[in-house]
Motif scaffolding. Structure first.
Motif, PDB file in Angstrom:
ATOM      1  N   GLY A 155      44.112  51.037  53.401  1.00  0.00           N
ATOM      2  CA  GLY A 155      44.587  49.981  54.294  1.00  0.00           C
ATOM      3  C   GLY A 155      44.869  48.726  53.497  1.00  0.00           C
ATOM      4  O   GLY A 155      45.371  48.778  52.375  1.00  0.00           O
ATOM      5  N   VAL A 156      44.492  47.583  54.066  1.00  0.00           N
ATOM      6  CA  VAL A 156      44.714  46.292  53.427  1.00  0.00           C
ATOM      7  C   VAL A 156      43.405  45.848  52.761  1.00  0.00           C
ATOM      8  O   VAL A 156      42.374  45.754  53.431  1.00  0.00           O
ATOM      9  N   PRO A 157      43.422  45.585  51.454  1.00  0.00           N
ATOM     10  CA  PRO A 157      42.201  45.149  50.757  1.00  0.00           C
ATOM     11  C   PRO A 157      41.687  43.810  51.273  1.00  0.00           C
ATOM     12  O   PRO A 157      42.470  42.939  51.673  1.00  0.00           O
ATOM     13  N   ILE A 158      40.372  43.677  51.250  1.00  0.00           N
ATOM     14  CA  ILE A 158      39.715  42.418  51.594  1.00  0.00           C
ATOM     15  C   ILE A 158      38.764  42.078  50.448  1.00  0.00           C
ATOM     16  O   ILE A 158      37.764  42.750  50.231  1.00  0.00           O
ATOM     17  N   ILE A 159      39.147  41.053  49.669  1.00  0.00           N
ATOM     18  CA  ILE A 159      38.378  40.737  48.465  1.00  0.00           C
ATOM     19  C   ILE A 159      37.150  39.891  48.799  1.00  0.00           C
ATOM     20  O   ILE A 159      37.144  39.100  49.732  1.00  0.00           O
ATOM     21  N   THR A 160      36.126  40.116  48.009  1.00  0.00           N
ATOM     22  CA  THR A 160      34.935  39.285  48.049  1.00  0.00           C
ATOM     23  C   THR A 160      34.665  38.828  46.613  1.00  0.00           C
ATOM     24  O   THR A 160      35.448  39.156  45.716  1.00  0.00           O
ATOM     25  N   THR A 161      33.624  38.078  46.414  1.00  0.00           N
ATOM     26  CA  THR A 161      33.384  37.468  45.100  1.00  0.00           C
ATOM     27  C   THR A 161      33.277  38.490  43.974  1.00  0.00           C
ATOM     28  O   THR A 161      33.657  38.198  42.849  1.00  0.00           O
ATOM     29  N   GLU A 162      32.796  39.683  44.276  1.00  0.00           N
ATOM     30  CA  GLU A 162      32.657  40.719  43.246  1.00  0.00           C
ATOM     31  C   GLU A 162      34.008  41.143  42.670  1.00  0.00           C
ATOM     32  O   GLU A 162      34.067  41.698  41.589  1.00  0.00           O
ATOM     33  N   HIS A 163      35.075  40.873  43.381  1.00  0.00           N
ATOM     34  CA  HIS A 163      36.395  41.345  42.966  1.00  0.00           C
ATOM     35  C   HIS A 163      37.154  40.354  42.094  1.00  0.00           C
ATOM     36  O   HIS A 163      38.287  40.615  41.706  1.00  0.00           O
ATOM     37  N   PHE A 164      36.529  39.206  41.784  1.00  0.00           N
ATOM     38  CA  PHE A 164      37.160  38.275  40.835  1.00  0.00           C
ATOM     39  C   PHE A 164      36.123  37.558  39.983  1.00  0.00           C
ATOM     40  O   PHE A 164      36.367  36.463  39.477  1.00  0.00           O
ATOM     41  N   LYS A 165      34.992  38.200  39.743  1.00  0.00           N
ATOM     42  CA  LYS A 165      33.911  37.543  39.005  1.00  0.00           C
ATOM     43  C   LYS A 165      34.252  37.257  37.545  1.00  0.00           C
ATOM     44  O   LYS A 165      33.550  36.499  36.888  1.00  0.00           O
ATOM     45  N   PHE A 166      35.347  37.820  37.035  1.00  0.00           N
ATOM     46  CA  PHE A 166      35.756  37.543  35.656  1.00  0.00           C
ATOM     47  C   PHE A 166      37.004  36.670  35.597  1.00  0.00           C
ATOM     48  O   PHE A 166      37.677  36.601  34.577  1.00  0.00           O
ATOM     49  N   GLY A 167      37.332  36.001  36.699  1.00  0.00           N
ATOM     50  CA  GLY A 167      38.426  35.045  36.717  1.00  0.00           C
ATOM     51  C   GLY A 167      39.785  35.582  37.114  1.00  0.00           C
ATOM     52  O   GLY A 167      40.748  34.831  37.146  1.00  0.00           O
ATOM     53  N   SER A 168      39.877  36.869  37.425  1.00  0.00           N
ATOM     54  CA  SER A 168      41.126  37.411  37.961  1.00  0.00           C
ATOM     55  C   SER A 168      40.775  38.462  39.012  1.00  0.00           C
ATOM     56  O   SER A 168      39.704  39.069  38.965  1.00  0.00           O
ATOM     57  N   ILE A 169      41.665  38.656  39.951  1.00  0.00           N
ATOM     58  CA  ILE A 169      41.417  39.582  41.053  1.00  0.00           C
ATOM     59  C   ILE A 169      41.666  41.012  40.596  1.00  0.00           C
ATOM     60  O   ILE A 169      42.666  41.307  39.929  1.00  0.00           O
ATOM     61  N   GLU A 170      40.750  41.883  40.971  1.00  0.00           N
ATOM     62  CA  GLU A 170      40.892  43.326  40.705  1.00  0.00           C
ATOM     63  C   GLU A 170      42.255  43.784  41.213  1.00  0.00           C
ATOM     64  O   GLU A 170      42.642  43.491  42.337  1.00  0.00           O
ATOM     65  N   LYS A 171      42.999  44.483  40.390  1.00  0.00           N
ATOM     66  CA  LYS A 171      44.353  44.908  40.756  1.00  0.00           C
ATOM     67  C   LYS A 171      44.399  46.270  41.450  1.00  0.00           C
ATOM     68  O   LYS A 171      45.329  46.564  42.179  1.00  0.00           O
ATOM     69  N   ASN A 172      43.396  47.099  41.240  1.00  0.00           N
ATOM     70  CA  ASN A 172      43.369  48.424  41.856  1.00  0.00           C
ATOM     71  C   ASN A 172      42.778  48.311  43.254  1.00  0.00           C
ATOM     72  O   ASN A 172      41.571  48.185  43.429  1.00  0.00           O
ATOM     73  N   LYS A 173      43.637  48.371  44.262  1.00  0.00           N
ATOM     74  CA  LYS A 173      43.177  48.168  45.633  1.00  0.00           C
ATOM     75  C   LYS A 173      42.158  49.211  46.071  1.00  0.00           C
ATOM     76  O   LYS A 173      41.379  48.968  46.981  1.00  0.00           O
ATOM     77  N   TYR A 174      42.133  50.365  45.420  1.00  0.00           N
ATOM     78  CA  TYR A 174      41.191  51.410  45.812  1.00  0.00           C
ATOM     79  C   TYR A 174      39.773  51.134  45.316  1.00  0.00           C
ATOM     80  O   TYR A 174      38.847  51.859  45.656  1.00  0.00           O
ATOM     81  N   LEU A 175      39.595  50.058  44.555  1.00  0.00           N
ATOM     82  CA  LEU A 175      38.260  49.635  44.130  1.00  0.00           C
ATOM     83  C   LEU A 175      37.735  48.493  45.013  1.00  0.00           C
ATOM     84  O   LEU A 175      36.695  47.911  44.725  1.00  0.00           O
ATOM     85  N   ILE A 176      38.482  48.189  46.072  1.00  0.00           N
ATOM     86  CA  ILE A 176      38.168  47.077  46.969  1.00  0.00           C
ATOM     87  C   ILE A 176      38.064  47.631  48.397  1.00  0.00           C
ATOM     88  O   ILE A 176      38.871  48.485  48.784  1.00  0.00           O
ATOM     89  N   PRO A 177      37.107  47.152  49.194  1.00  0.00           N
ATOM     90  CA  PRO A 177      37.061  47.582  50.600  1.00  0.00           C
ATOM     91  C   PRO A 177      38.379  47.260  51.293  1.00  0.00           C
ATOM     92  O   PRO A 177      39.041  46.265  50.966  1.00  0.00           O
ATOM     93  N   MET A 178      38.757  48.087  52.243  1.00  0.00           N
ATOM     94  CA  MET A 178      40.012  47.892  52.959  1.00  0.00           C
ATOM     95  C   MET A 178      39.785  47.962  54.460  1.00  0.00           C
ATOM     96  O   MET A 178      38.837  48.603  54.921  1.00  0.00           O
TER      97      MET A 178
END
Length: 184
Positions: free
Chosen positions: A48-71
């Motif tokens: 579906g549509v990813p919903i980022i939380t702090t864990e998804h940009f803890k190194f200063g950039s947003i995780e690009k693989n949407k399948y590693l993010i809740p949707m």
């Protein structure tokens, strides 16, 4: 640049004039993600549509693989549309590493942000790439950490982030030139 100086010591050719002193809240809209009953773990779907939380940009950039993010489903995305990200937005962690932020790149456009995130959307007069780089400087990061509340786990809110003082070129062209230089 010297402490609170209105004109930097070093500049790109062709740019003159004093820089502006602004608070982040004066030049951007700052919004907190959805709280409590707006979103539950049971709302998450496999695709579906990813919903980022702090864990998804803890190194200063947003995780690009949407399948590693809740949707969430398209229906929940429509319901939560006020929490959509746009290219150029900047996201901050509300809790923990409160000085960590990331610039929203085109591949994350339309994704959502969670209640543990603050979204900064600059006004048209300001370049978000420049603003992101400025918010990454040691002085600004230290300032945000120092104003965070909470003994055990530092946290910030829209008021704390809004009060962040910045010195900015009044010319958007100069902001873009500086932002592009630091982007590499």
């Amino acid at each position: 640049m010297q402490e609170k100086a209105k004109e930097p010591e070093i500049r790109f050719a062709g740019f003159t004039g004093a820089w502006e002193q602004r608070e982040l809240g004066e030049i951007s809209e700052i919004k907190t993600g959805p709280f409590g009953s707006s979103l539950h773990a049971s709302d998450y779907v496999a695709d579906g549509v990813p919903i980022i939380t702090t864990e998804h940009f803890k190194f200063g950039s947003i995780e690009k693989n949407k399948y590693l993010i809740p949707m969430v489903s398209d229906t929940d995305h429509s319901r939560l549309i006020a929490y959509s990200l746009k290219t150029g937005d900047i996201v901050f962690s509300r809790v923990g590493s409160v000085d960590i932020n990331a610039l929203v790149e085109p591949e994350s456009d339309g994704w959502l942000f969670s209640g543990r995130v603050l979204r900064v959307r600059s006004s048209e007069k300001y370049d978000s790439g420049f603003l992101h780089n400025l918010l990454e400087t040691d002085d600004v990061r230290n300032d945000i950490r120092n104003r965070a509340v909470g003994q055990t786990m530092p946290s910030i809110n829209t008021q704390i982030l809004s009060a962040t003082e910045l010195t900015i070129p009044s010319s958007k062209r100069e902001q873009q030139r500086i932002g592009n230089f630091f982007k590499g």
